[in-house]
Design a protein around this motif. Structure first.
Motif, PDB file in Angstrom:
ATOM      1  N   UNK A  24       0.604  -1.415  -0.291  1.00 57.08           N
ATOM      2  CA  UNK A  24      -0.361  -0.075  -0.127  1.00 57.08           C
ATOM      3  C   UNK A  24       0.641   1.213   0.675  1.00 57.08           C
ATOM      4  N   UNK A  25       2.361   1.017   0.470  1.00 53.97           N
ATOM      5  CA  UNK A  25       2.735   2.418   0.770  1.00 53.97           C
ATOM      6  C   UNK A  25       3.714   2.432  -0.433  1.00 53.97           C
ATOM      7  N   UNK A  26       3.834   1.521  -0.990  1.00 57.76           N
ATOM      8  CA  UNK A  26       4.455   1.654  -2.025  1.00 57.76           C
ATOM      9  C   UNK A  26       3.576   1.890  -3.502  1.00 57.76           C
ATOM     10  N   UNK A  27       2.626   1.150  -3.270  1.00 60.81           N
ATOM     11  CA  UNK A  27       1.426   2.278  -4.613  1.00 60.81           C
ATOM     12  C   UNK A  27       1.472   3.261  -4.461  1.00 60.81           C
ATOM     13  N   UNK A  28       1.185   4.005  -3.085  1.00 60.22           N
ATOM     14  CA  UNK A  28       0.660   5.755  -2.815  1.00 60.22           C
ATOM     15  C   UNK A  28       1.722   6.631  -2.827  1.00 60.22           C
ATOM     16  N   UNK A  29       2.462   5.623  -2.562  1.00 58.97           N
ATOM     17  CA  UNK A  29       4.638   6.638  -2.966  1.00 58.97           C
ATOM     18  C   UNK A  29       4.128   7.071  -3.880  1.00 58.97           C
ATOM     19  N   UNK A  30       4.207   5.527  -5.390  1.00 54.12           N
ATOM     20  CA  UNK A  30       4.206   6.067  -6.612  1.00 54.12           C
ATOM     21  C   UNK A  30       3.285   6.579  -7.505  1.00 54.12           C
ATOM     22  N   UNK A  31       2.061   7.113  -6.689  1.00 54.33           N
ATOM     23  CA  UNK A  31       0.789   8.000  -7.444  1.00 54.33           C
ATOM     24  C   UNK A  31       1.871   9.677  -6.884  1.00 54.33           C
ATOM     25  N   UNK A  32       2.360   9.229  -5.979  1.00 53.40           N
ATOM     26  CA  UNK A  32       3.146  11.044  -5.029  1.00 53.40           C
ATOM     27  C   UNK A  32       4.075  11.140  -6.956  1.00 53.40           C
ATOM     28  N   UNK A  33       4.288  10.559  -6.525  1.00 53.48           N
ATOM     29  CA  UNK A  33       5.457  10.478  -7.869  1.00 53.48           C
ATOM     30  C   UNK A  33       4.993  11.397  -8.830  1.00 53.48           C
ATOM     31  N   UNK A  34       3.779  10.535  -9.495  1.00 55.91           N
ATOM     32  CA  UNK A  34       3.533  11.226 -10.755  1.00 55.91           C
ATOM     33  C   UNK A  34       2.826  12.037 -11.361  1.00 55.91           C
ATOM     34  N   UNK A  35       2.229  12.173  -9.795  1.00 58.59           N
ATOM     35  CA  UNK A  35       1.320  13.080  -8.873  1.00 58.59           C
ATOM     36  C   UNK A  35       1.994  14.913  -9.424  1.00 58.59           C
ATOM     37  N   UNK A  36       3.315  14.385  -9.234  1.00 53.91           N
ATOM     38  CA  UNK A  36       4.226  14.981  -8.870  1.00 53.91           C
ATOM     39  C   UNK A  36       4.150  16.084 -10.081  1.00 53.91           C
ATOM     40  N   UNK A  37       4.456  15.259 -11.071  1.00 54.53           N
ATOM     41  CA  UNK A  37       4.469  15.251 -13.342  1.00 54.53           C
ATOM     42  C   UNK A  37       3.227  16.329 -13.880  1.00 54.53           C
ATOM     43  N   UNK A  80      -7.185   4.262  -1.324  1.00 58.33           N
ATOM     44  CA  UNK A  80      -6.247   3.675  -0.434  1.00 58.33           C
ATOM     45  C   UNK A  80      -5.594   4.468   0.906  1.00 58.33           C
ATOM     46  N   UNK A  81      -6.929   6.293   1.383  1.00 57.10           N
ATOM     47  CA  UNK A  81      -7.039   6.272   2.440  1.00 57.10           C
ATOM     48  C   UNK A  81      -8.020   5.719   2.689  1.00 57.10           C
ATOM     49  N   UNK A  82      -9.360   5.437   2.469  1.00 55.82           N
ATOM     50  CA  UNK A  82      -9.629   4.318   2.750  1.00 55.82           C
ATOM     51  C   UNK A  82      -9.840   3.042   3.338  1.00 55.82           C
ATOM     52  N   UNK A 137     -10.949  14.445   0.455  1.00 59.03           N
ATOM     53  CA  UNK A 137     -10.705  13.298   1.558  1.00 59.03           C
ATOM     54  C   UNK A 137     -10.577  13.842   3.101  1.00 59.03           C
ATOM     55  N   UNK A 138     -10.306  15.329   3.161  1.00 54.51           N
ATOM     56  CA  UNK A 138     -11.226  15.198   4.411  1.00 54.51           C
ATOM     57  C   UNK A 138     -12.364  15.371   5.391  1.00 54.51           C
ATOM     58  N   UNK A 139     -13.128  15.907   4.167  1.00 53.34           N
ATOM     59  CA  UNK A 139     -15.143  15.794   4.324  1.00 53.34           C
ATOM     60  C   UNK A 139     -15.424  14.159   4.220  1.00 53.34           C
ATOM     61  N   UNK A 140     -14.608  13.455   3.537  1.00 48.23           N
ATOM     62  CA  UNK A 140     -14.908  11.986   3.512  1.00 48.23           C
ATOM     63  C   UNK A 140     -14.434  11.098   4.896  1.00 48.23           C
ATOM     64  N   UNK A 141     -13.831  11.521   4.657  1.00 50.61           N
ATOM     65  CA  UNK A 141     -13.211  11.297   6.847  1.00 50.61           C
ATOM     66  C   UNK A 141     -14.292  11.029   7.760  1.00 50.61           C
ATOM     67  N   UNK A 142     -14.472  12.535   7.618  1.00 46.46           N
ATOM     68  CA  UNK A 142     -15.704  12.828   8.323  1.00 46.46           C
ATOM     69  C   UNK A 142     -16.597  12.233   8.806  1.00 46.46           C
ATOM     70  N   UNK A 143     -16.988  12.141   7.197  1.00 47.77           N
ATOM     71  CA  UNK A 143     -18.630  10.980   7.347  1.00 47.77           C
ATOM     72  C   UNK A 143     -18.315   9.830   7.181  1.00 47.77           C
ATOM     73  N   UNK A 144     -17.158   9.527   7.444  1.00 43.30           N
ATOM     74  CA  UNK A 144     -16.527   7.780   7.332  1.00 43.30           C
ATOM     75  C   UNK A 144     -16.369   7.667   9.322  1.00 43.30           C
ATOM     76  N   UNK A 145     -16.216   9.367   9.663  1.00 42.14           N
ATOM     77  CA  UNK A 145     -16.262   8.496  10.894  1.00 42.14           C
ATOM     78  C   UNK A 145     -17.554   8.420  11.317  1.00 42.14           C
ATOM     79  N   UNK A 146     -18.693   8.798  10.652  1.00 45.42           N
ATOM     80  CA  UNK A 146     -19.920   8.924  11.624  1.00 45.42           C
ATOM     81  C   UNK A 146     -20.326   7.779  10.747  1.00 45.42           C
ATOM     82  N   UNK A 215     -15.402   5.118   0.393  1.00 46.77           N
ATOM     83  CA  UNK A 215     -15.698   3.969   1.033  1.00 46.77           C
ATOM     84  C   UNK A 215     -15.782   1.937   0.614  1.00 46.77           C
ATOM     85  N   UNK A 216     -15.680   2.183  -1.106  1.00 50.30           N
ATOM     86  CA  UNK A 216     -14.550   0.966  -1.136  1.00 50.30           C
ATOM     87  C   UNK A 216     -13.819   0.770  -0.761  1.00 50.30           C
ATOM     88  N   UNK A 217     -12.092   2.011  -0.852  1.00 46.45           N
ATOM     89  CA  UNK A 217     -11.534   1.562  -0.642  1.00 46.45           C
ATOM     90  C   UNK A 217     -10.901   0.851   0.857  1.00 46.45           C
TER      91      UNK A 217
END
Length: 405
Positions: A24-37, A80-82, A137-146, A215-217
């Motif tokens: 999960x960390x590797x995939x998240x890290x890879x998309x962060x690198x691509x995002x910077x592009x 992956x946040x989910x 992500x923030x507002x989805x976390x709040x809702x998922x927290x409920x 939610x699916x994540x």
């Protein structure tokens, strides 16, 4: 039971829940690198904010795929946040997790409107507030927290209903005379809205589809439990990934549902393929989520048994994703400011730029190879910073505030 044996048994039971899932960390890290592009292209490419890189009438295959490959970033990041939230649920009570998600979600919204908006725009007057991936992500976390108090199957059903069904709203949005307001945009459609003279809010990431994806994540996290064998997990992820890709191909080819942007025959087979792949991100359509999450699941299944220098390096970015996200914007925009001044522009001219992002002049920039060079340099600078922060977090786990960065 022998005390030492009891301690050993307990350790074996508890430890897996505390170990990070490296894939999960590797995939998240890879998309962060691509995002910077993508963000490097936005700030430095000569055609940025002048031409759409996905416009088949004006783009090139190299520019198209430079933009298209970054489609993977936001949905995988949200998904992956989910998944990470589910993994936290294995070691926290529902009350503890709910409180953490609501607090961290609210903090992410505040950070989006302050720290990140400033990093993106470099406008200290905040004339435009930008609601992008961190806000959603923030507002989805709040809702998922409920929602975490609900049965697992109900959360899964809700996630599926949103992801599969939200494109039903496309018909009403395409109807003649339809005019969305800010509340509709916060739910399902992008938009720019004034809230005071010379002050606006830009909604780039509407809530509904991204919430469904988180939610699916969260639900996919059940396959990362310690009780699920790696072989079983890889089998399930592979089948799901292939299934999503096949679903995308069939539904996209039919043109019946799932994306408001139809594909069409182009001047050659390559550009026809580009048209076929050109699905809607704002808001993310069902087909957009299928063609990004499907390969992501295949990558998770493939990369899990791999342990080498690449996975260790990329995993560092994945473990420090929010720190990386903030740092990359400020580094990129600082360089952008310096280039702006070196071209002979003045700070006063920045106020006259007609786009929210300051120190970027539409049509003025570098070629695509130079953009890639700037991007590679950025990653080289970010790695030691992220490695230092990763080590700091590991050595100071008792500091509660680190869980919010």
């Amino acid at each position: 039971m022998n005390p030492s044996l009891h301690q050993l048994t307990t350790a074996k039971t508890l430890t897996p829940n505390k170990v990070r899932i490296e894939s999960v960390d590797v995939l998240r890290g890879l998309v962060m690198v691509i995002m910077a592009l993508d963000h490097t292209r936005d700030l430095f490419h000569s055609a940025a904010f002048a031409n759409d890189p996905l416009n088949l009438a004006s783009t090139t295959p190299a520019l198209y795929f430079t933009r298209w490959v970054t489609h993977f970033c936001a949905p995988i990041f949200v998904f992956l946040s989910g998944t990470s939230i589910y993994l936290q649920s294995l070691r926290k009570t529902k009350k503890e997790l709910s409180r953490f998600l609501i607090q961290r979600g609210l903090w992410l919204i505040v950070a989006e409107l302050t720290i990140i908006t400033l990093g993106i725009t470099f406008n200290p007057f905040y004339n435009v507030l930008i609601l992008q991936v961190i806000w959603v992500i923030g507002i989805s976390m709040v809702i998922l927290g409920l929602l975490i108090y609900l049965p697992f199957r109900l959360i899964l059903a809700l996630g599926l209903a949103i992801v599969l069904g939200h494109n039903l709203l496309d018909a009403s949005e395409a109807a003649p005379g339809f005019k969305p307001n800010v509340w509709w945009s916060l739910l399902h459609q992008t938009g720019l809205y004034p809230y005071a003279p010379n002050y606006m809010v830009l909604v780039s990431y509407p809530l509904a589809p991204w919430l469904g994806l988180m939610l699916l994540g969260y639900c996919i996290g059940t396959f990362f439990k310690p009780t699920v064998s790696p072989t079983r997990r890889r089998t399930v992820l592979t089948r799901m990934g292939l299934g999503l890709i096949a679903f995308f191909i069939v539904l996209r080819f039919s043109g019946i549902y799932g994306d408001p942007l139809p594909w069409s025959q182009q001047k050659d087979s390559l550009f026809t393929l580009l048209s076929f792949l050109n699905v809607q991100k704002y808001p993310p359509s069902l087909l957009y989520m299928c063609i990004t999450i499907g390969p992501a699941l295949l990558f998770l299944a493939t990369i899990e048994p791999v342990k080498n220098r690449f996975t260790r390096l990329i995993g560092t970015f994945g473990r420090t994703a929010f720190f990386y996200y903030i740092a990359h914007w400020y580094l990129l925009h600082t360089v952008c400011l310096l280039v702006f001044l070196m071209r002979g522009h003045s700070l006063a001219e920045a106020a006259k730029i007609p786009i929210p992002i300051k120190f970027v002049v539409p049509g003025e920039g570098f070629s695509l190879p130079v953009v890639y060079l700037i991007w590679a340099t950025l990653i080289l600078i970010l790695y030691p910073l992220c490695r230092w922060y990763d080590a700091y977090k590991t050595a100071h786990k008792e500091q509660w505030w680190l869980s919010y960065l």
